[in-house]
Scaffold this motif. Structure first.
Motif, PDB file in Angstrom:
ATOM      1  N   LEU A 196       0.823  -1.205   0.000  1.00 40.96           N
ATOM      2  CA  LEU A 196       0.000   0.000   0.000  1.00 40.96           C
ATOM      3  C   LEU A 196       0.861   1.260   0.000  1.00 40.96           C
ATOM      4  N   ILE A 197       1.931   1.245   0.811  1.00 43.81           N
ATOM      5  CA  ILE A 197       2.829   2.402   0.834  1.00 43.81           C
ATOM      6  C   ILE A 197       3.490   2.579  -0.530  1.00 43.81           C
ATOM      7  N   GLY A 198       3.955   1.453  -1.108  1.00 43.74           N
ATOM      8  CA  GLY A 198       4.578   1.526  -2.422  1.00 43.74           C
ATOM      9  C   GLY A 198       3.644   2.126  -3.459  1.00 43.74           C
ATOM     10  N   SER A 199       2.384   1.685  -3.459  1.00 47.34           N
ATOM     11  CA  SER A 199       1.417   2.229  -4.402  1.00 47.34           C
ATOM     12  C   SER A 199       1.095   3.679  -4.081  1.00 47.34           C
ATOM     13  N   GLY A 200       1.099   4.032  -2.787  1.00 50.47           N
ATOM     14  CA  GLY A 200       0.851   5.421  -2.403  1.00 50.47           C
ATOM     15  C   GLY A 200       1.918   6.362  -2.924  1.00 50.47           C
ATOM     16  N   THR A 201       3.169   5.917  -2.882  1.00 53.38           N
ATOM     17  CA  THR A 201       4.244   6.767  -3.405  1.00 53.38           C
ATOM     18  C   THR A 201       4.081   6.974  -4.908  1.00 53.38           C
ATOM     19  N   TYR A 202       3.617   5.941  -5.597  1.00 53.74           N
ATOM     20  CA  TYR A 202       3.400   6.050  -7.037  1.00 53.74           C
ATOM     21  C   TYR A 202       2.157   6.880  -7.351  1.00 53.74           C
ATOM     22  N   ALA A 203       1.175   6.890  -6.440  1.00 54.49           N
ATOM     23  CA  ALA A 203      -0.010   7.725  -6.650  1.00 54.49           C
ATOM     24  C   ALA A 203       0.375   9.203  -6.635  1.00 54.49           C
ATOM     25  N   GLY A 204       1.269   9.581  -5.698  1.00 58.51           N
ATOM     26  CA  GLY A 204       1.760  10.953  -5.686  1.00 58.51           C
ATOM     27  C   GLY A 204       2.500  11.287  -6.970  1.00 58.51           C
ATOM     28  N   TYR A 205       3.232  10.332  -7.462  1.00 58.66           N
ATOM     29  CA  TYR A 205       3.942  10.461  -8.728  1.00 58.66           C
ATOM     30  C   TYR A 205       2.960  10.722  -9.868  1.00 58.66           C
ATOM     31  N   LEU A 206       1.828  10.010  -9.842  1.00 61.01           N
ATOM     32  CA  LEU A 206       0.821  10.151 -10.885  1.00 61.01           C
ATOM     33  C   LEU A 206       0.165  11.526 -10.843  1.00 61.01           C
ATOM     34  N   VAL A 207      -0.093  12.032  -9.639  1.00 63.78           N
ATOM     35  CA  VAL A 207      -0.655  13.382  -9.498  1.00 63.78           C
ATOM     36  C   VAL A 207       0.301  14.415 -10.085  1.00 63.78           C
ATOM     37  N   ALA A 208       1.586  14.255  -9.788  1.00 63.17           N
ATOM     38  CA  ALA A 208       2.581  15.189 -10.330  1.00 63.17           C
ATOM     39  C   ALA A 208       2.605  15.144 -11.851  1.00 63.17           C
ATOM     40  N   LEU A 209       2.519  13.951 -12.415  1.00 64.30           N
ATOM     41  CA  LEU A 209       2.511  13.817 -13.871  1.00 64.30           C
ATOM     42  C   LEU A 209       1.334  14.551 -14.494  1.00 64.30           C
TER      43      LEU A 209
ATOM     44  N   GLY B  31       0.927  -2.410  -9.618  1.00 65.54           N
ATOM     45  CA  GLY B  31       1.901  -3.450  -9.306  1.00 65.54           C
ATOM     46  C   GLY B  31       2.076  -3.742  -7.826  1.00 65.54           C
ATOM     47  N   PRO B  32       2.553  -2.790  -7.017  1.00 65.03           N
ATOM     48  CA  PRO B  32       2.831  -3.088  -5.605  1.00 65.03           C
ATOM     49  C   PRO B  32       1.608  -3.488  -4.799  1.00 65.03           C
ATOM     50  N   VAL B  33       0.468  -2.790  -5.004  1.00 65.84           N
ATOM     51  CA  VAL B  33      -0.701  -3.103  -4.188  1.00 65.84           C
ATOM     52  C   VAL B  33      -1.245  -4.485  -4.517  1.00 65.84           C
ATOM     53  N   THR B  34      -1.166  -4.882  -5.787  1.00 72.11           N
ATOM     54  CA  THR B  34      -1.626  -6.207  -6.181  1.00 72.11           C
ATOM     55  C   THR B  34      -0.721  -7.291  -5.628  1.00 72.11           C
ATOM     56  N   VAL B  35       0.577  -7.099  -5.792  1.00 75.20           N
ATOM     57  CA  VAL B  35       1.528  -8.090  -5.290  1.00 75.20           C
ATOM     58  C   VAL B  35       1.480  -8.160  -3.773  1.00 75.20           C
ATOM     59  N   GLY B  36       1.341  -7.002  -3.114  1.00 75.03           N
ATOM     60  CA  GLY B  36       1.257  -7.001  -1.657  1.00 75.03           C
ATOM     61  C   GLY B  36       0.076  -7.797  -1.149  1.00 75.03           C
ATOM     62  N   ALA B  37      -1.059  -7.691  -1.861  1.00 78.02           N
ATOM     63  CA  ALA B  37      -2.250  -8.446  -1.458  1.00 78.02           C
ATOM     64  C   ALA B  37      -2.110  -9.929  -1.787  1.00 78.02           C
TER      65      ALA B  37
END
Length: 377
Positions: free
Chosen positions: A48-61, A338-344
């Protein structure tokens, strides 16, 4: 003089990408065992944390795509450095999980601000016949950043390492702000030159999506997989350093593109990524397999990012930053999935079992072939 400025831009881009990706974004995966111990994180939370960091990345994009035509690349690149500096500092000083997550998200956001704007910077500062070469060089900063991060992980505890990351981010931000100070504001774009999605963009966007999934799974979970199957504390940092050192080979991407073309380079790189992921899945505790995976993954991953940059420039020549922002947006979606799916899934079938699925995805990406376009060296 022109060539000297191009050289400085390539160095500045390499440094900025090294900080925003090698430190701020992928440093999470390298130091994950330490973070798990310090903050008591389970696999689901890690995903979840990994996906959260990428979500911030997506907002910036998304913001980069909206703002690039209005304010130009310099403010966006400076914003990237400030987000990286702030986020890395918060992680280094984090007293609890909440501050850790905030720092990781801010740091991860920096990579969304930095990469795409260099397309416009290159367009403004580099001669047309040399642009694709510079665009192929800049993404390889990740390799240098990764190598430095791996060495620091061996040499110092994780908190001082992240403080050093923050200092490097601040220095690189200042260098880019100085170098790009003379860039003119972008001219208003007439309606007919705004970004258009043609059928040629389809394979590019599919490749970016897949690349995002593959990269986020490997960067987030590879060290954790190795750490859980080995007893030597130095194995994971050495693995990370090998990825970075081998990834410097991605600087040869321009030459490879010129020699065998975009389509064959794409096939070579995603086949190599599939093998690198599969080898680690088969023997995550074997030294030979760990080393082979790093040596294959490093140059293939770095070169693939350069291929995306060059391919995007060919598909969206009139709006390079906006077009590439769209490409990296799809990449960002993949990094969230990727991360949230693999984490689950990892709690159900085990972390090692998720890696063959990622290798299969890399092979499936071969069907999203680019055109047999020639590369301008």
């Amino acid at each position: 003089m022109i060539e000297q400025r191009e050289r400085h831009l390539a160095i500045a881009g390499l440094a900025a990408i090294g900080v925003s990706f090698g430190f701020a974004r992928y440093g999470y995966g390298l130091f994950l065992p330490d973070l798990r111990t310090t903050f008591g994180l389970d696999v689901t939370t890690i995903g979840l944390i990994g996906s959260g960091t990428y979500a911030g990345y997506l907002v910036a994009l998304t913001l980069v795509g909206l703002l690039s035509a209005r304010i130009g690349p310099r403010p966006l690149i400076v914003a990237s450095g400030l987000f990286a500096t702030t986020g890395l500092t918060l992680v280094a000083l984090a007293p609890n999980t909440a501050v850790l997550v905030l720092g990781l998200v801010l740091a991860g956001t920096s990579s969304g601000w930095s990469w795409a704007p260099y397309s416009d910077a290159v367009r403004s500062l580099v001669a047309p016949n040399r642009r694709e070469r510079v665009l192929a060089i800049v993404p390889n900063g990740t390799a240098f950043g990764t190598a430095v991060a791996g060495v620091l992980a061996l040499a110092v505890p994780w908190r001082p390492a992240w403080l050093l990351f923050a200092l490097a981010a601040l220095a690189v931000t200042g260098y880019n702000a100085w170098l790009l100070r003379g860039l003119p504001r972008p001219e208003p774009q007439p309606r007919e030159t705004r970004i258009r999605y043609t059928p040629a963009a389809g394979p590019l966007l599919v490749t970016a999506l897949s690349y995002g999934v593959i990269g986020s799974v490997y960067w987030t979970f590879a060290v954790d997989l190795i750490d859980s199957n080995t007893t030597n504390d130095a194995t994971a940092p050495i693995f990370w350093t090998l990825i970075g050192i081998a990834g410097i080979g991605g600087l040869a991407t321009a030459r490879t593109l010129a020699r065998i073309g975009l389509r064959r380079t794409h096939a070579l790189l995603f086949t190599t990524l599939a093998v690198a992921v599969a080898v680690l899945a088969v023997a995550p505790g074997a030294t030979v397999a760990i080393g082979l995976s790093a040596l294959l993954y490093g140059p293939a991953f770095m070169a693939a990012s350069a291929v995306l940059a060059v391919w995007s420039y060919q598909v969206f020549p009139n709006r390079p930053t906006a077009g590439f922002s769209a490409v990296v947006f799809f990449l960002g979606i993949g990094t969230i999935v990727g991360p949230v799916t693999v984490g689950a899934v990892a709690d159900w079938i085990g972390l090692a079992a998720a890696f063959p699925l990622t290798a299969a995805l890399a092979l499936a990406t071969l069907s999203a072939r680019p055109p047999s376009a020639r590369f301008a060296p």
